[in-house]
Write an enzyme that holds these catalytic residues in place. Structure first.
Site, mmCIF file in Angstrom:
data_model
loop_
_atom_site.group_PDB
_atom_site.id
_atom_site.type_symbol
_atom_site.label_atom_id
_atom_site.label_comp_id
_atom_site.label_asym_id
_atom_site.label_seq_id
_atom_site.Cartn_x
_atom_site.Cartn_y
_atom_site.Cartn_z
ATOM 1 C CE LYS B 100 -2.859 2.181 3.568
ATOM 2 N NZ LYS B 100 -3.195 3.465 2.977
ATOM 3 N N GLY B 161 -7.709 9.624 8.885
ATOM 4 C CA GLY B 161 -8.067 9.805 10.292
ATOM 5 C C GLY B 161 -9.084 10.908 10.555
ATOM 6 C CB ALA B 187 -7.851 7.934 4.013
ATOM 7 N N GLY B 188 -10.677 8.346 5.487
ATOM 8 C CA GLY B 188 -11.773 9.299 5.661
ATOM 9 C C GLY B 188 -13.044 8.698 6.229
ATOM 10 C CG ASN B 209 -5.952 1.862 11.313
ATOM 11 O OD1 ASN B 209 -6.342 0.922 11.995
ATOM 12 N ND2 ASN B 209 -4.885 2.544 11.636
ATOM 13 C CB THR B 210 -8.743 6.366 12.303
ATOM 14 O OG1 THR B 210 -7.375 6.439 11.920
ATOM 15 C CG2 THR B 210 -8.948 7.185 13.564
#
Lengths: 68, 258
Positions: B100, B161, B187-188, B209-210
């Protein structure tokens, strides 16, 4: 002899092999990659790679992280 | 649907369209349970110096590499050179030839440096890596990355994040129209509806992830995300009704009681 491992000074036996160093650090060779003085060392060469005083090593593995 | 609807890139097949991370969890145990609840088969990991103090537990003790495919990332790299070096080291660990690819251009927004990203993609593709680049929601850039040999393109929904969701669904739609490789929103994503929206647009997958690790209950959120990705995918395949400004009755107008 003194080595620089992951940015830290480390004492190892004179002429120690890379395998011996990983043993000393209790690191499983199957879970890491090693860069010696900017060159990536293949796992099959760990045993035959003799370290010299002042060698700089990066020992890396997979750590927690997603992005950023 | 789960049996036949497979995410495929670079000759690999995944039944789950959700890709999850390993960072920011309260501890490795809750991470493992969240991974389990997410149904994900691809798990992204960072590449870092090992801790020479071996009293700490290792991440790899908590990921069954027979069940999960590892997706090493180049997070924290700010130049093509750093990212390439990181990718080579990651491959040398011997658990994955996927990468990635992240080349960050700005510390505050964590937006990618697309110039360096493209450079790194070209080099790593030539070196035989399966490259999944994290990029802006820019259709022109997505095309360039695909032409450079990327196995998928991973436009951001919003900054890493941030939890702001898919900020520019129209750009994502344009990327989807032109891309011939899988498009994975990376992301987001902040909550389940964000993931569902990405999938409803027609994206091939979502990476987060977050959104999971930072939730009050990461395991419950992981399960929510699993459902959201499935629901969004099904809705996309089902074909939504067109949006209309005025009401259309769904009950017959004949037979009304007088």
């Amino acid at each position: 002899m003194e080595l620089i491992v992951n940015g830290k000074r480390l004492e190892a036996a004179e002429g120690a092999s890379l395998t011996a160093l990983l043993n000393q650090l209790r690191i499983d060779p199957l879970r890491v990659a090693v860069q010696l003085n900017l060159e990536i060392i293949k796992r099959e060469r760990y045993e035959k790679t003799a370290l010299k005083a002042g060698d700089r090593l990066e020992i890396i593995s997979f750590m927690a992280g997603g992005a950023d | 649907m789960e049996k036949t609807d497979i995410l495929t890139f670079a000759g690999r097949e995944f039944r789950s369209r959700l890709i999850v991370g390993t960072g920011k969890y309260p501890d490795y145990r809750s991470m493992r349970r969240a991974h389990d609840a997410s149904g994900a088969e691809l798990v992204t990991v960072a590449v870092r110096r090992v801790n020479l103090d071996r009293t700490q537990e290792s991440l790899l003790d908590y990921i069954d590499t027979k069940r999960y495919t590892l997706l090493p990332n180049t997070a924290g790299c700010y130049t093509a050179e750093e990212a390439i070096k990181t990718a080579f080291l990651a491959r040398e660990v011997g658990l994955s030839d996927l990468v990635k690819l992240e080349v960050i251009g700005d510390q505050r927004t964590l937006f990618p440096d697309n110039e360096e990203l493209l450079k790194a993609t070209r080099v790593l593709v030539k070196e035989g890596f399966v490259v999944l680049p994290y990029t802006n929601d820019d259709p022109v850039m997505a095309k360039k990355l695909e032409d450079a040999g990327a196995a998928a393109v991973m436009p951001l929904g919003a900054p890493i994040g941030s939890g702001l969701g898919v900020r520019n669904p129209y750009n994502i739609k344009i990327i989807l129209e032109t891309a011939r490789v899988p498009v994975i929103v990376d992301a987001g994503v902040g909550t389940a509806s964000d993931a569902a929206i990405a999938m409803e647009l027609g994206c091939d997958g979502v990476l987060m992830n977050t959104g999971i690790a930072g939730a009050k209950d990461p395991v419950a959120m992981a399960e929510a995300m699993r459902h959201a990705v499935l629901a969004g995918r099904l809705a996309y395949l089902a074909g939504r009704i067109p949006r209309k400004l005025y009401g259309t009755a769904s009950s017959p107008l004949e037979g009304m009681i007088e």
